[in-house]
Motif scaffolding. Structure first.
Motif, mmCIF file in Angstrom:
data_model
loop_
_atom_site.group_PDB
_atom_site.id
_atom_site.type_symbol
_atom_site.label_atom_id
_atom_site.label_comp_id
_atom_site.label_asym_id
_atom_site.label_seq_id
_atom_site.Cartn_x
_atom_site.Cartn_y
_atom_site.Cartn_z
ATOM 1 N N TYR A 72 0.878 -1.164 0.000
ATOM 2 C CA TYR A 72 0.000 0.000 0.000
ATOM 3 C C TYR A 72 0.918 1.217 0.000
ATOM 4 C CZ TYR A 72 -3.908 3.053 1.040
ATOM 5 O OH TYR A 72 -4.873 4.027 0.966
ATOM 6 N N VAL A 73 0.870 1.998 -1.071
ATOM 7 C CA VAL A 73 1.836 3.068 -1.292
ATOM 8 C C VAL A 73 1.186 4.434 -1.131
ATOM 9 C CG1 VAL A 73 3.413 4.120 -2.975
ATOM 10 C CG2 VAL A 73 3.200 1.627 -2.840
ATOM 11 N N ILE A 74 1.813 5.262 -0.308
ATOM 12 C CA ILE A 74 1.431 6.664 -0.168
ATOM 13 C C ILE A 74 2.606 7.492 -0.665
ATOM 14 C CG2 ILE A 74 0.765 8.514 1.410
ATOM 15 C CD1 ILE A 74 -0.435 6.349 3.245
ATOM 16 N N ALA A 75 2.399 8.177 -1.785
ATOM 17 C CA ALA A 75 3.450 9.002 -2.382
ATOM 18 C C ALA A 75 3.316 10.435 -1.885
ATOM 19 C CB ALA A 75 3.349 8.966 -3.906
ATOM 20 N N LEU A 76 4.424 11.027 -1.471
ATOM 21 C CA LEU A 76 4.408 12.429 -1.099
ATOM 22 C C LEU A 76 4.505 13.260 -2.374
ATOM 23 C CD1 LEU A 76 4.923 11.041 1.606
ATOM 24 C CD2 LEU A 76 6.396 12.947 2.204
ATOM 25 N N ALA A 77 3.481 14.066 -2.611
ATOM 26 C CA ALA A 77 3.392 14.840 -3.843
ATOM 27 C C ALA A 77 2.692 16.166 -3.556
ATOM 28 C CB ALA A 77 2.622 14.062 -4.904
ATOM 29 N N ILE A 78 3.201 17.235 -4.113
ATOM 30 C CA ILE A 78 2.632 18.563 -3.876
ATOM 31 C C ILE A 78 1.152 18.603 -4.232
ATOM 32 C CG2 ILE A 78 2.657 20.956 -4.699
ATOM 33 C CD1 ILE A 78 5.691 20.846 -4.672
ATOM 34 N N ASP A 79 0.761 17.907 -5.289
ATOM 35 C CA ASP A 79 -0.641 17.950 -5.719
ATOM 36 C C ASP A 79 -1.500 16.871 -5.066
ATOM 37 O OD1 ASP A 79 0.417 15.790 -7.069
ATOM 38 O OD2 ASP A 79 -0.606 16.216 -8.940
ATOM 39 N N GLY A 80 -0.988 16.236 -4.012
ATOM 40 C CA GLY A 80 -1.751 15.217 -3.299
ATOM 41 C C GLY A 80 -2.767 15.828 -2.348
ATOM 42 N N GLU A 81 -3.421 14.970 -1.579
ATOM 43 C CA GLU A 81 -4.391 15.413 -0.589
ATOM 44 C C GLU A 81 -3.644 15.964 0.625
ATOM 45 O OE1 GLU A 81 -7.314 12.372 0.436
ATOM 46 O OE2 GLU A 81 -6.731 11.317 -1.391
ATOM 47 N N LEU A 92 -3.258 5.234 8.986
ATOM 48 C CA LEU A 92 -2.393 4.214 9.582
ATOM 49 C C LEU A 92 -3.221 3.159 10.305
ATOM 50 C CD1 LEU A 92 0.458 6.494 10.990
ATOM 51 C CD2 LEU A 92 0.585 4.989 8.988
ATOM 52 N N GLU A 93 -4.214 3.606 11.049
ATOM 53 C CA GLU A 93 -5.079 2.676 11.772
ATOM 54 C C GLU A 93 -5.836 1.763 10.807
ATOM 55 O OE1 GLU A 93 -6.809 0.978 15.224
ATOM 56 O OE2 GLU A 93 -5.085 2.284 14.959
ATOM 57 N N GLN A 94 -6.346 2.344 9.738
ATOM 58 C CA GLN A 94 -7.071 1.547 8.744
ATOM 59 C C GLN A 94 -6.159 0.486 8.125
ATOM 60 O OE1 GLN A 94 -8.549 3.740 5.343
ATOM 61 N NE2 GLN A 94 -10.123 2.213 4.966
ATOM 62 N N ARG A 95 -4.937 0.846 7.810
ATOM 63 C CA ARG A 95 -3.997 -0.120 7.228
ATOM 64 C C ARG A 95 -3.632 -1.190 8.256
ATOM 65 N NH1 ARG A 95 -5.466 -0.479 2.924
ATOM 66 N NH2 ARG A 95 -3.796 -1.932 2.591
ATOM 67 N N ALA A 96 -3.522 -0.806 9.516
ATOM 68 C CA ALA A 96 -3.173 -1.770 10.563
ATOM 69 C C ALA A 96 -4.290 -2.786 10.761
ATOM 70 C CB ALA A 96 -2.881 -1.043 11.872
ATOM 71 N N VAL A 97 -5.533 -2.311 10.721
ATOM 72 C CA VAL A 97 -6.667 -3.185 11.010
ATOM 73 C C VAL A 97 -7.117 -3.967 9.782
ATOM 74 C CG1 VAL A 97 -9.093 -3.210 11.754
ATOM 75 C CG2 VAL A 97 -7.446 -1.728 12.913
ATOM 76 N N TYR A 98 -7.221 -3.299 8.648
ATOM 77 C CA TYR A 98 -7.826 -3.923 7.469
ATOM 78 C C TYR A 98 -6.871 -4.174 6.314
ATOM 79 C CZ TYR A 98 -11.992 -2.276 9.858
ATOM 80 O OH TYR A 98 -12.950 -2.033 10.802
ATOM 81 N N GLY A 99 -5.673 -3.630 6.380
ATOM 82 C CA GLY A 99 -4.824 -3.648 5.201
ATOM 83 C C GLY A 99 -3.539 -4.426 5.295
ATOM 84 N N GLY A 100 -3.452 -5.383 6.183
ATOM 85 C CA GLY A 100 -2.251 -6.186 6.247
ATOM 86 C C GLY A 100 -1.141 -5.600 7.089
ATOM 87 N N GLY A 101 -1.357 -4.430 7.675
ATOM 88 C CA GLY A 101 -0.393 -3.882 8.619
ATOM 89 C C GLY A 101 0.879 -3.323 8.021
ATOM 90 N N ALA A 102 0.828 -2.857 6.776
ATOM 91 C CA ALA A 102 2.034 -2.295 6.161
ATOM 92 C C ALA A 102 1.676 -1.092 5.293
ATOM 93 C CB ALA A 102 2.748 -3.349 5.323
ATOM 94 N N ILE A 151 -1.498 9.387 18.527
ATOM 95 C CA ILE A 151 -2.925 9.729 18.451
ATOM 96 C C ILE A 151 -3.768 8.458 18.551
ATOM 97 C CG2 ILE A 151 -4.746 10.543 16.886
ATOM 98 C CD1 ILE A 151 -2.652 12.614 15.833
ATOM 99 N N ASN A 152 -3.412 7.455 17.763
ATOM 100 C CA ASN A 152 -4.205 6.223 17.735
ATOM 101 C C ASN A 152 -4.218 5.495 19.067
ATOM 102 O OD1 ASN A 152 -5.019 6.584 15.099
ATOM 103 N ND2 ASN A 152 -3.358 5.372 14.239
#
Length: 159
Positions: A72-81, A92-102, A151-152
């Motif tokens: 699961y890739v999060i790219a740092l990009a000026i035009d990102g969210e 991060l919490e969503q990836r830990a719980v539902y996304g395989g933890g990476a 936070i989590n």
């Protein structure tokens, strides 16, 4: 949880490497951290648009080679969210719980990321419309990931 950071360029100044080491140590209580530093391309001051694109493509090929299949890739990009710290924590919490933890974060070189890397990303994250040195972004990203874990867990740190 496994956090991978794939980044172009080496940290040259001690203060950046000290900052990375500090947040890597702090993150050790929450996640396994893997930082993959990739070689950057030489970028002379006067380059044509074609030459700049060639640099992004070559660096992008190295980035894609370092990203694990299925990551699961999060790219740092000026035009990102633009996310708040709480929104990053929720990702991060969503990836830990539902996304395989990476999660794999990608930080490009001085000319940014190639179209192929941006297309591979599951999300694009912006730290604002300003341009930052990629060495600084590594420290800022690690601090925000650490903040997200705090936070989590409802632990003191985030204000």
């Amino acid at each position: 949880m496994q956090i991978q950071i794939v980044c172009v360029g080496k940290l040259k100044e001690k203060y950046w490497s000290d900052g990375v080491a500090e947040y890597a140590k702090r993150l050790g209580a929450y996640a396994r951290l893997d930082i993959r530093e990739l070689a950057d391309e030489k970028t002379p001051d006067s380059m044509s648009a074609v030459e700049e694109e060639q640099v992004r493509v070559r660096e992008g090929e190295r980035i894609l080679g370092a990203v694990k299949d299925g990551a699961y890739v999060i790219a740092l990009a000026i035009d990102g969210e633009a996310w708040t710290s709480e929104q990053l924590a929720a990702q991060l919490e969503q990836r830990a719980v539902y996304g395989g933890g990476a999660v794999t974060f990608v930080i490009g070189g001085s000319l940014g990321l190639s179209a192929a890397v941006l297309a591979r990303a599951n999300k694009k994250l912006s730290f604002g419309r300003m341009t930052y040195p990629h060495q600084m972004m590594r420290v800022l990203l690690l601090e925000q990931v650490y903040r997200g874990f705090k936070i989590n867990r409802g632990e003191p740190y985030h204000k």
